[in-house]
Enzyme design. Structure first.
Site, short mmCIF file in Angstrom:
data_model
loop_
_atom_site.label_atom_id
_atom_site.label_comp_id
_atom_site.label_asym_id
_atom_site.label_seq_id
_atom_site.Cartn_x
_atom_site.Cartn_y
_atom_site.Cartn_z
N GLU A 196 0.85 -1.20 0.00
CA GLU A 196 0.00 0.00 0.00
C GLU A 196 0.88 1.23 0.00
OE1 GLU A 196 -2.39 -0.25 3.51
OE2 GLU A 196 -3.48 -2.00 2.82
N LYS A 232 2.38 4.52 1.33
CA LYS A 232 2.53 5.03 2.69
C LYS A 232 2.22 6.52 2.66
CE LYS A 232 5.57 4.93 6.70
NZ LYS A 232 5.28 6.27 7.15
N LYS A 248 7.27 -1.33 6.82
CA LYS A 248 7.25 -0.06 6.09
C LYS A 248 8.57 0.15 5.37
CE LYS A 248 8.43 2.37 10.32
NZ LYS A 248 7.94 2.90 11.53
P1 AMP Z 1 6.29 5.82 10.66
O1 AMP Z 1 5.49 6.98 11.15
O2 AMP Z 1 7.34 6.19 9.67
O3 AMP Z 1 6.75 4.92 11.75
O4 AMP Z 1 5.29 4.92 9.78
C1 AMP Z 1 4.16 4.35 10.29
C2 AMP Z 1 2.98 5.21 9.96
O5 AMP Z 1 2.72 5.22 8.57
C3 AMP Z 1 1.69 4.68 10.51
O6 AMP Z 1 1.52 4.96 11.86
C4 AMP Z 1 0.64 5.39 9.66
O7 AMP Z 1 0.32 6.63 10.26
C5 AMP Z 1 1.38 5.67 8.38
N1 AMP Z 1 0.80 5.02 7.20
C6 AMP Z 1 0.68 5.64 6.01
N2 AMP Z 1 0.14 4.84 5.10
C7 AMP Z 1 -0.12 3.65 5.71
C8 AMP Z 1 -0.68 2.43 5.27
N3 AMP Z 1 -1.07 2.25 4.02
N4 AMP Z 1 -0.79 1.43 6.19
C9 AMP Z 1 -0.38 1.61 7.47
N5 AMP Z 1 0.16 2.74 7.93
C10 AMP Z 1 0.29 3.76 7.06
#
Ligand code: AMP
Length: 552
Positions: free
Chosen positions: A248, A250, A417
């Protein structure tokens, strides 16, 4: 009159908890305390133990500056600033310092009143309600009456609670275990209920009241979000899953749960705060659904079919006056990627591939968007999609195992991620502060700056990334180049260069450069570079505009 459990009991338990490294003993001490509390005291005590004494949305509302707190401590203990600094250097912990100062406390209240869990909770509540003109003085008065009645051990933990720096090693997982021990709840069951309730203090209180049986996922009680682990690259993703998975986009915005029950819609942030009023258009879209649900997704600032950088959202979150204007300036989209509850059915236990088709039904015809999702298996496919995501202004990908449930509150390996790496910045240390705990007396927190036409300008502060040995060595070097010793902080000659990694560049009023690196981490010490070879503010600015080219 019986005012309930004394606060001293809480402080003594915390002292026991921090004096052992054994997790089993920490849990045992806390469980013993929980057992003797009144049910209404359990929630507040758990919040105190975790160093965030106010509930939910009021989490950050104590807002007491260090200077106010220090003034009160010095005033009541009748001590000198010099003595406080000396003790701070010795202990590296303001709570500990306060303990020693209070042992020599001079001022004694006319009618000494013992602190209780209830009176301390009330004081915290009162402090949080103070705002506007003259609030500093009012807060000071509340603090003063709190500390006037505090014994040394109580003062120590009051300070720790007020600064949020508990350092007792009592993390949420251990509190959960203590709750399960104290009230005889199966450990796994306690974990599950905790993730549903989203707050261990609520779990504890419900357990104490015997109300856990009725707990289920339901609207308007936000639950913990599922989180992703970091993947190094596409190769790592393929190795990890070894099968076809969902990739998906991000989205870079704020994570948000939308709860809908009949005509009512509420939106909750990742910190489980209610942010509905800031996003009326998202609420209106959700209201259009004929279904009831809890869905998970991301609110993204979005204009002219393109995402804007994350920072635009801060405009939306800051104030409600003139919201209509700001809404025009910063429109948003909601990208939904999961569903936890659909009508009367808890869906979070279902495999993702089933959840996504339920999600489609739930938001059909609402204007809420579905996150872009594709099935991928090969490295090449992942790389191609990753590039596409970046070229459209998104942050990368989140890769998800389609066969697994939504693990509430867990950072699991079912979601990975993949984010773009930003450039690093070579910055110069211009000031250093003492660390805490085992880093007491060591200069471990660094303020760093980059070059500009007007000399060095600060772009951030970092404390993670160096080994203990490097910190010792650094302390020695920094002591040698100190130009001004301000007690807590030492200004140093700009000489030592650090390579700093970070998540993004933000505009900031806090630093003289006008910019701040978000989540800075020290990658290494650049022994090979002199301060004259450090990066410039132009590079920081360039990264800011590059990351935000989608802003225009
Ligand atoms: P990070 O903030 O870099 O740790 O990345 C995790 C965050 O990415 C999550 O907490 C979500 O807010 C965000 N996110 C964005 N797109 C997605 C997605 N498709 N699935 C899950 N999380 C997502």
């Amino acid at each position: 009159m019986d005012d309930g459990t004394s606060f001293a009991k809480v402080a003594e338990t915390l002292e026991q908890v921090s004096s052992t490294t054994s997790k089993i003993l920490k849990v045992k001490h806390l469980a013993e305390l929980l057992r003797i509390l009144r049910p209404e005291e359990v929630g507040p005590v758990v919040r105190m133990v975790l160093g965030r004494p106010l509930r939910g949305e009021k989490k950050d509302m104590l807002q007491i500056g260090y200077s106010t707190l220090l003034e009160v401590i010095l005033d009541i203990s009748g001590s000198e600033q010099k003595e406080l600094h000396r003790l701070y250097l010795e202990h590296g912990d303001l709570g500990e310092v306060c303990f020693h100062l209070f042992e020599r406390k001079k001022e004694v209240p006319l009618f000494e009143k013992s602190l209780t869990v209830k009176s301390v909770t009330n004081s915290f509540e009162n402090i949080s309600k103070v705002s506007g003109k003259g609030s500093k003085g009012t807060k000071e008065r509340y603090l003063k009456s709190l500390f006037l009645n505090a014994k040394p051990i109580e003062a120590k933990y009051l300070v720790k609670m007020l600064t949020g720096e508990m350092r007792t090693g009592m993390v949420e997982g251990l509190v959960e275990e203590a709750v399960s021990n104290a009230f005889g709840i199966d450990r796994e069951e306690a974990r599950r209920l905790h993730t549903i309730l989203g707050d261990v203090a609520i779990l504890a209180e419900k357990a104490a009241r015997g109300e856990l049986k009725s707990v289920r996922l339901c609207q308007f009680t936000p639950c913990s979000f599922m989180l992703a682990e970091t993947a190094k690259d596409a190769h790592h993703v393929v190795e990890h899953f070894g099968k076809e998975v969902y990739a998906e986009f991000k989205y870079d915005g704020i994570r948000a749960q939308i709860h809908k029950l009949n005509n009512e819609v509420r939106i909750y942030s990742r910190r489980l705060e209610d942010v509905t009023e800031f996003f009326p258009e998202v609420r209106e879209r959700a209201e259009k659904s004929v279904h009831n649900f809890i869905i998970d997704g991301e609110i993204v600032p979005f204009r002219d079919s393109k995402p804007l950088s994350f920072q635009w959202l801060q405009k939306r979150l800051r104030r409600l006056s003139g919201l209509a204007e700001i809404m025009k300036d910063v429109p948003v989209e909601y990208f939904a990627f999961d569903i936890l509850l659909f009508n009367d059915k808890e869906t979070y236990m279902l495999p993702l591939k089933e959840r996504v088709s339920i999600l489609e039904r739930a938001i059909e015809g609402t204007g809420l968007k579905l996150a872009k999702r594709e099935k991928v298996r090969e490295e090449g496919e992942i790389e191609r999609l990753f590039e596409l995501s970046k070229s459209l202004g998104y942050e990368g990908l989140v890769l998800k195992d389609p066969d697994t449930p939504y693990s509430l509150g867990k950072r699991g390996a079912d979601w990975l991620k993949l984010k773009k790496e930003l450039d690093t910045i070579d910055a110069v240390i211009v000031a250093a502060e003492y660390g805490h705990g085992k880093r007491a007396g060591l200069l471990s927190d660094y303020t760093f700056a980059v070059r500009s036409k007007n000399g060095f300008v600060v772009v951030g502060k970092a404390y993670s990334g160096l080994t203990d040995r490097e910190i010792e060595e650094m302390t020695e070097r920094l002591n040698q180049i100190t130009t001004e010793d301000l007690g807590f902080i030492k200004k140093v000659k700009p000489e030592i260069v650090l390579e700093i990694a970070f998540d993004s560049v933000q505009k900031s009023n806090r630093h003289d450069s006008g910019f701040a690196l978000r989540f800075p981490r020290i990658k290494r010490i650049r022994y090979d570079k002199t301060a004259e070879q450090a990066d410039t503010i132009d590079k920081v600015r360039q990264i800011y505009y590059l990351q935000g080219q989608r802003d225009k």
